[in-house]
Scaffold this motif. Sequence first.
Motif, PDB file in Angstrom:
ATOM      1  N   TRP A  86       0.813  -1.216   0.000  1.00 21.42           N
ATOM      2  CA  TRP A  86       0.000   0.000   0.000  1.00 21.42           C
ATOM      3  C   TRP A  86       0.850   1.272   0.000  1.00 21.42           C
ATOM      4  O   TRP A  86       0.329   2.368   0.144  1.00 21.42           O
ATOM      5  CB  TRP A  86      -0.948   0.049   1.202  1.00 21.42           C
ATOM      6  CG  TRP A  86      -1.789  -1.151   1.382  1.00 21.42           C
ATOM      7  CD1 TRP A  86      -2.990  -1.434   0.777  1.00 21.42           C
ATOM      8  CD2 TRP A  86      -1.524  -2.275   2.248  1.00 21.42           C
ATOM      9  NE1 TRP A  86      -3.474  -2.651   1.203  1.00 21.42           N
ATOM     10  CE2 TRP A  86      -2.597  -3.193   2.110  1.00 21.42           C
ATOM     11  CE3 TRP A  86      -0.484  -2.575   3.122  1.00 21.42           C
ATOM     12  CZ2 TRP A  86      -2.654  -4.390   2.812  1.00 21.42           C
ATOM     13  CZ3 TRP A  86      -0.532  -3.771   3.821  1.00 21.42           C
ATOM     14  CH2 TRP A  86      -1.615  -4.663   3.669  1.00 21.42           C
ATOM     15  N   GLN A  87       2.175   1.151  -0.184  1.00 18.15           N
ATOM     16  CA  GLN A  87       3.055   2.325  -0.078  1.00 18.15           C
ATOM     17  C   GLN A  87       4.114   2.399  -1.178  1.00 18.15           C
ATOM     18  O   GLN A  87       4.933   3.309  -1.170  1.00 18.15           O
ATOM     19  CB  GLN A  87       3.728   2.360   1.300  1.00 18.15           C
ATOM     20  CG  GLN A  87       4.509   1.106   1.662  1.00 18.15           C
ATOM     21  CD  GLN A  87       4.811   1.006   3.144  1.00 18.15           C
ATOM     22  OE1 GLN A  87       5.780   1.588   3.612  1.00 18.15           O
ATOM     23  NE2 GLN A  87       3.990   0.289   3.880  1.00 18.15           N
ATOM     24  N   ARG A  88       4.067   1.462  -2.128  1.00 14.56           N
ATOM     25  CA  ARG A  88       5.038   1.458  -3.227  1.00 14.56           C
ATOM     26  C   ARG A  88       4.340   1.024  -4.516  1.00 14.56           C
ATOM     27  O   ARG A  88       3.248   0.486  -4.492  1.00 14.56           O
ATOM     28  CB  ARG A  88       6.186   0.485  -2.950  1.00 14.56           C
ATOM     29  CG  ARG A  88       7.068   0.831  -1.780  1.00 14.56           C
ATOM     30  CD  ARG A  88       8.279  -0.095  -1.717  1.00 14.56           C
ATOM     31  NE  ARG A  88       7.904  -1.491  -1.535  1.00 14.56           N
ATOM     32  CZ  ARG A  88       7.657  -2.051  -0.359  1.00 14.56           C
ATOM     33  NH1 ARG A  88       7.724  -1.332   0.752  1.00 14.56           N
ATOM     34  NH2 ARG A  88       7.329  -3.326  -0.278  1.00 14.56           N
ATOM     35  N   ASN A  89       5.038   1.248  -5.632  1.00 16.12           N
ATOM     36  CA  ASN A  89       4.637   0.765  -6.957  1.00 16.12           C
ATOM     37  C   ASN A  89       3.497   1.581  -7.568  1.00 16.12           C
ATOM     38  O   ASN A  89       2.988   2.525  -6.969  1.00 16.12           O
ATOM     39  CB  ASN A  89       4.280  -0.727  -6.916  1.00 16.12           C
ATOM     40  CG  ASN A  89       5.481  -1.599  -6.656  1.00 16.12           C
ATOM     41  OD1 ASN A  89       6.591  -1.284  -7.076  1.00 16.12           O
ATOM     42  ND2 ASN A  89       5.288  -2.702  -5.941  1.00 16.12           N
ATOM     43  N   ALA A  90       3.112   1.202  -8.771  1.00 17.54           N
ATOM     44  CA  ALA A  90       2.091   1.921  -9.521  1.00 17.54           C
ATOM     45  C   ALA A  90       1.472   0.977 -10.537  1.00 17.54           C
ATOM     46  O   ALA A  90       2.094  -0.019 -10.932  1.00 17.54           O
ATOM     47  CB  ALA A  90       2.708   3.128 -10.243  1.00 17.54           C
ATOM     48  N   ARG A  91       0.270   1.301 -10.960  1.00 15.64           N
ATOM     49  CA  ARG A  91      -0.443   0.428 -11.894  1.00 15.64           C
ATOM     50  C   ARG A  91       0.348   0.228 -13.184  1.00 15.64           C
ATOM     51  O   ARG A  91       0.320  -0.848 -13.784  1.00 15.64           O
ATOM     52  CB  ARG A  91      -1.827   1.009 -12.202  1.00 15.64           C
ATOM     53  CG  ARG A  91      -1.772   2.229 -13.084  1.00 15.64           C
ATOM     54  CD  ARG A  91      -3.094   2.921 -13.320  1.00 15.64           C
ATOM     55  NE  ARG A  91      -2.929   3.933 -14.356  1.00 15.64           N
ATOM     56  CZ  ARG A  91      -2.382   5.122 -14.149  1.00 15.64           C
ATOM     57  NH1 ARG A  91      -1.961   5.467 -12.941  1.00 15.64           N
ATOM     58  NH2 ARG A  91      -2.249   5.980 -15.157  1.00 15.64           N
TER      59      ARG A  91
END
Length: 281
Positions: free
Chosen positions: A86-91
């Motif tokens: 819930w605090q890293r990465n992106a679609r």
Amino acid sequence: MGTPAPQQIWGTLSQAERDDAYNNTKAVANSADIAAARDAASAAFRARLPQHLDVAYGPAPRQKLDLFPAADAGAPCLVFIHGGYWQRNARELFATYAEGLAAAGWSVALPGYTLAPEARLTDIVAEIGAALDWLKGSGPAHGIAGPLVISGWSAGGHLAAFHLGHPAVAAGLAISGIYELGPLRDTYLNTALRLTDEEIATLSPLRLPVVNKPLAIAYGTREVPALIHDARTFHALRAGAHAPGPLVPVAGADHFTILASLSQPDGLLARAARSILADAL
């Protein structure tokens, strides 16, 4: 490495052991290489199909969807939610996992969401609900009008499981998810999440009433024990309530390699998505 259940075992662990219990990156030595290959494959896939990218479902910068509609607007749609605690990465980094079901004639939608600590987990959950509302109301205008199968990996697995009850969702495929949030408050992850008692009680799928829709729960047999435990416990809870859906252990897969079977039309997870939808129809 210890597991967070039973609670008496969790209580004997040092802080370092508690942190390691949920540290997937540390547990998989080549995780950076896997992520780099994923990112490159996703960029290439998005470049080939740019017509429905960055579609806003809300006003915030990350409240956008990447849509890959099938030729048939009535085809099923996989809604895949990215992970990263819930605090890293992106679609955008996970588009490659749309390839398997897209090749099988499905539509795919990848929603983004605001990350912690900018957003609380309560807000993140609400954003995914808003994305599903948008797909139900506005999806047909973008060529997506078929039944929705909600899916996600890691934190996305949690969000998928939580939203199984959304009225637009027909079935679900939760992959390597976290279904009990309580132990996370005792780990490094809580610096950004700042979980409250209320969030743990109301956002942990293992603490909520069972949703009687088909849900496949997948995990890699080489995952950290905490995630294997959550998957098995969540499936046992649902089975005890006679809710439909299989437990899907992916043999030899760790937290990062498990998604490879979603990238191929005949991969185990792609087949699980098709099967769980068939159970819903």
